[in-house]
Design a protein around this motif. Structure first.
Motif, PDB file in Angstrom:
ATOM      1  N   THR A  46       0.837  -1.209   0.000  1.00 10.30           N
ATOM      2  CA  THR A  46       0.000   0.000   0.000  1.00 10.30           C
ATOM      3  C   THR A  46       0.869   1.255   0.000  1.00 10.30           C
ATOM      4  OG1 THR A  46      -1.746  -1.192   1.172  1.00 10.30           O
ATOM      5  CG2 THR A  46      -1.816   1.213   1.229  1.00 10.30           C
ATOM      6  N   GLN A  47       1.907   1.271   0.839  1.00  7.32           N
ATOM      7  CA  GLN A  47       2.792   2.440   0.906  1.00  7.32           C
ATOM      8  C   GLN A  47       3.488   2.681  -0.439  1.00  7.32           C
ATOM      9  OE1 GLN A  47       5.209   1.298   4.229  1.00  7.32           O
ATOM     10  NE2 GLN A  47       4.053   2.539   5.683  1.00  7.32           N
ATOM     11  N   LEU A  48       3.937   1.599  -1.043  1.00  8.90           N
ATOM     12  CA  LEU A  48       4.625   1.781  -2.333  1.00  8.90           C
ATOM     13  C   LEU A  48       3.658   2.257  -3.414  1.00  8.90           C
ATOM     14  CD1 LEU A  48       6.960  -1.363  -2.311  1.00  8.90           C
ATOM     15  CD2 LEU A  48       7.592   1.020  -1.915  1.00  8.90           C
ATOM     16  N   GLU A  49       2.437   1.711  -3.406  1.00  6.65           N
ATOM     17  CA  GLU A  49       1.470   2.154  -4.415  1.00  6.65           C
ATOM     18  C   GLU A  49       1.095   3.619  -4.215  1.00  6.65           C
ATOM     19  OE1 GLU A  49      -1.735  -0.537  -3.979  1.00  6.65           O
ATOM     20  OE2 GLU A  49      -0.846  -2.121  -5.244  1.00  6.65           O
ATOM     21  N   VAL A  50       0.893   4.010  -2.953  1.00  7.68           N
ATOM     22  CA  VAL A  50       0.559   5.401  -2.688  1.00  7.68           C
ATOM     23  C   VAL A  50       1.728   6.304  -3.046  1.00  7.68           C
ATOM     24  CG1 VAL A  50      -0.040   7.040  -0.876  1.00  7.68           C
ATOM     25  CG2 VAL A  50      -1.145   4.794  -0.929  1.00  7.68           C
TER      26      VAL A  50
ATOM     27  N   ASP B 159       8.190  10.366   2.943  1.00  7.04           N
ATOM     28  CA  ASP B 159       7.702   9.775   4.194  1.00  7.04           C
ATOM     29  C   ASP B 159       7.185   8.361   3.974  1.00  7.04           C
ATOM     30  OD1 ASP B 159       8.352  12.111   5.480  1.00  7.04           O
ATOM     31  OD2 ASP B 159       6.310  12.958   5.327  1.00  7.04           O
ATOM     32  N   LEU B 160       6.454   8.185   2.871  1.00  5.37           N
ATOM     33  CA  LEU B 160       5.932   6.856   2.583  1.00  5.37           C
ATOM     34  C   LEU B 160       7.054   5.852   2.330  1.00  5.37           C
ATOM     35  CD1 LEU B 160       2.903   7.778   0.270  1.00  5.37           C
ATOM     36  CD2 LEU B 160       2.791   6.920   2.627  1.00  5.37           C
TER      37      LEU B 160
ATOM     38  N   ALA C  72       8.009   2.491   4.279  1.00  4.26           N
ATOM     39  CA  ALA C  72       8.189   1.216   3.578  1.00  4.26           C
ATOM     40  C   ALA C  72       9.528   0.580   3.935  1.00  4.26           C
ATOM     41  CB  ALA C  72       8.087   1.419   2.071  1.00  4.26           C
ATOM     42  N   LEU C  73      10.570   1.399   4.108  1.00  3.91           N
ATOM     43  CA  LEU C  73      11.875   0.884   4.498  1.00  3.91           C
ATOM     44  C   LEU C  73      11.823   0.262   5.896  1.00  3.91           C
ATOM     45  CD1 LEU C  73      14.826   0.531   3.721  1.00  3.91           C
ATOM     46  CD2 LEU C  73      15.282   2.802   4.667  1.00  3.91           C
ATOM     47  N   GLU C  74      11.088   0.890   6.813  1.00 10.71           N
ATOM     48  CA  GLU C  74      10.948   0.330   8.160  1.00 10.71           C
ATOM     49  C   GLU C  74      10.217  -1.022   8.109  1.00 10.71           C
ATOM     50  OE1 GLU C  74       8.959   3.172  10.521  1.00 10.71           O
ATOM     51  OE2 GLU C  74      10.638   4.619  10.580  1.00 10.71           O
ATOM     52  N   ASP C  75       9.166  -1.089   7.293  1.00 15.02           N
ATOM     53  CA  ASP C  75       8.472  -2.363   7.158  1.00 15.02           C
ATOM     54  C   ASP C  75       9.362  -3.428   6.511  1.00 15.02           C
ATOM     55  OD1 ASP C  75       6.177  -1.491   8.357  1.00 15.02           O
ATOM     56  OD2 ASP C  75       5.233  -0.843   6.485  1.00 15.02           O
TER      57      ASP C  75
ATOM     58  N   GLY D  55       7.440  -3.148  17.300  1.00  9.37           N
ATOM     59  CA  GLY D  55       8.188  -3.929  16.318  1.00  9.37           C
ATOM     60  C   GLY D  55       8.429  -5.372  16.701  1.00  9.37           C
ATOM     61  N   GLY D  56       7.788  -5.910  17.723  1.00 13.10           N
ATOM     62  CA  GLY D  56       7.996  -7.295  18.116  1.00 13.10           C
ATOM     63  C   GLY D  56       7.353  -8.262  17.132  1.00 13.10           C
ATOM     64  N   THR D  57       8.018  -9.384  16.920  1.00 14.33           N
ATOM     65  CA  THR D  57       7.487 -10.396  15.999  1.00 14.33           C
ATOM     66  C   THR D  57       6.859 -11.562  16.722  1.00 14.33           C
ATOM     67  OG1 THR D  57       9.594 -11.573  15.916  1.00 14.33           O
ATOM     68  CG2 THR D  57       9.262  -9.800  14.310  1.00 14.33           C
TER      69      THR D  57
END
Length: 485
Positions: free
Chosen positions: A286-290, A302-303, A307-310, A443-445
């Motif tokens: 979604t972030q990349l598409e936006v 910002d987007l 996306a880099l954090e994700d 950020g915990g998995t």
């Protein structure tokens, strides 16, 4: 000699390829042998038992007939010799009469001088010529021509030489072997009838006993064959007793238990991993598409940062999944070298820093563990990061040696919310969060504590939540190591 070997065949054919007739005969012999050799364990056991019993019966029968033959002829020869020796004593004493009496069991007696003249004889062969050897005498005492005497041809003849007053004489005494022959024939007939009956009895009993013994094995095989991937909860029947089949069934059920647990764990792991990966991938897409469609460069930046954090979170999740897969598969070697647990914890805390909460160290020096330094660093990191995530103000990390039992202990305490006893086991399950929203924000998995537990178990230790006055305390215990290297 040329031997042809095809990759698809299990072994090279030892028959020359240039001899088609030999090859045909060889293959036919192999086919016949394959048809003759029983295929099942039950049939092979019956065949083997019958073969052994048949060989034993044949040997015993031949030995019995041989012993019987020898014993009967020895008895007959003894009777004839006793009669001949008695007559020889009469001849030596000069007391021979023309007609001699017969003892029980003796058929005839004849005394002949050196010139072949009959001096004395028993009543039944009176007037008969002297006993003469056959034209081509064979070995043994029966090589005499008995036809002129008019007695049975199958006789045991014993000869004794005596010295009479008028010179040497020869005493012949004969005993009929009819009773011995009848006894041997009866015994042989009994063996001919009895041995096959005994062999059939052995075959029948072996077949029934082997079938009864293998019935539980067949039940185990049928049950295992019926167990599919989705029916691992089924178990094989355990027969009564304490033999090898009972131990086989118990071992099979234990293996099915492990497969069932592994299968359920794998399915749960795949489902959880798919769920955990789906959300960040959807957000990233979604972030990349936006970002691609938004005209404002600042918003796009910002987007892309989000996306880099994700992407980092996905990379961390993938690394954790790979590590868990290696630990589950046993790809990590069992540690054999002692390492200083206090030194590992000190380095780990210094690398992580005191943000967002201060970390207080209470380390006893030279606390040794047989361990892999890299994995122990990962364990300490996961426990401290988990404490940083949930602490309110302070974190305390202790390392000490417990003398009873001889154990090295790592404790990580945070002053955050306490963990309920009912949740103390569940938090070590993969992708489990007691506060799901807060863990996602930080950020915990949901894999940090399960990885710590797997590493501890790989080192022969444990990780658990222990009681504390306030907050939560995680305690990792390891068998103490030797001397540091």
């Amino acid at each position: 000699m040329t031997i042809r070997s095809d990759p698809g065949e299990p072994a090279a054919d030892p028959v020359p390829s240039r001899s088609p007739l030999l090859r045909l005969a060889w293959h036919r012999a192999r086919t016949v042998r394959a048809r003759l050799v029983p295929g099942s364990v039950r049939a092979r056991a019956t065949f083997a038992a019958c073969s052994v019993v048949a060989v034993a019966l044949t040997g015993a029968s031949l030995a019995l007939l041989g012993l019987l033959h020898t014993d009967l002829r020895a008895t007959a020869e003894q009777g004839a010799r006793e009669q001949a020796e008695a007559v020889a004593r009469l001849a030596a004493d000069g007391q021979l009469t023309r007609l001699l009496p017969l003892t029980h069991g003796t058929d005839f007696v004849q005394v002949v001088d050196a010139s072949g003249r009959v001096l004395a004889t028993s009543q039944n062969i009176a007037g008969r010529p002297a006993l003469a050897p056959r034209a081509a005498p064979g070995p043994g005492p029966a090589a005499w021509d008995l036809r002129p005497l008019g007695v049975e041809l199958h006789q045991q003849v014993t000869t004794v030489v005596a010295t009479a007053p008028d010179g040497q004489v020869v005493v012949h005494a004969g005993v009929s072997l009819r009773a011995a022959d009848a006894a041997e024939s009866t015994t042989a007939f009994t063996l001919v009838l009895g041995c096959p009956l005994l062999l059939l009895t052995v075959a029948f009993v072996t077949w029934r006993v082997t079938g009864r013994a293998l019935r539980p094995v067949e039940a185990i095989r049928a049950q295992v064959a019926a167990i599919g991937e989705q029916a691992l909860h089924h178990r094989v029947p355990i027969p009564r007793g304490n033999d090898e089949i009972v131990r086989l069934a118990t071992t099979m059920n234990a293996m099915l238990d492990r497969l069932d647990v592994a299968g359920r764990r794998q399915r749960q792991f795949i489902a959880d991993a798919s769920h955990e990966l789906r959300s960040p991938i959807a957000v990233l897409r979604t972030q990349l598409e936006v970002a691609l469609a938004h005209p404002d460069p600042e918003v796009r930046t910002d987007l892309l940062e989000g996306a880099l954090e994700d992407t980092d979170r996905l990379q961390s999740l993938a690394a954790d999944l790979l590590l868990l897969a290696r630990l589950d598969a046993g790809a990590v070697e069992r540690p054999t070298r002692p390492v200083d647990l206090a030194e590992i914890v000190r380095g780990t805390v210094l690398s992580l820093g005191n943000e967002p909460h201060r970390v207080t160290l209470d380390l006893q020096e030279e606390v040794l563990v047989l361990g892999n330094r890299q994995w122990l660093v990962r364990l300490a990191t996961n426990l401290v990061v988990n404490a940083q995530r949930h602490a309110r103000h302070t974190i305390t990390v202790r390392v000490y040696a417990d003398a009873d039992p001889r154990t090295s202990v790592l404790e990580v305490h945070n002053d955050g919310p306490a963990i309920r006893p009912s949740d103390r086991h569940r938090i070590f399950e993969r992708f489990t969060r007691l506060d799901d929203a807060r863990s996602r924000d930080h950020g915990g998995t949901g894999l940090g504590l399960p990885i710590a537990l797997d590493i501890a178990q790989h080192h022969g230790g444990t990780v658990a939540v222990v009681d504390s006055p306030r907050g939560a305390t995680f305690q990792a215990r390891f068998p103490a190591g030797g001397h540091a290297v």
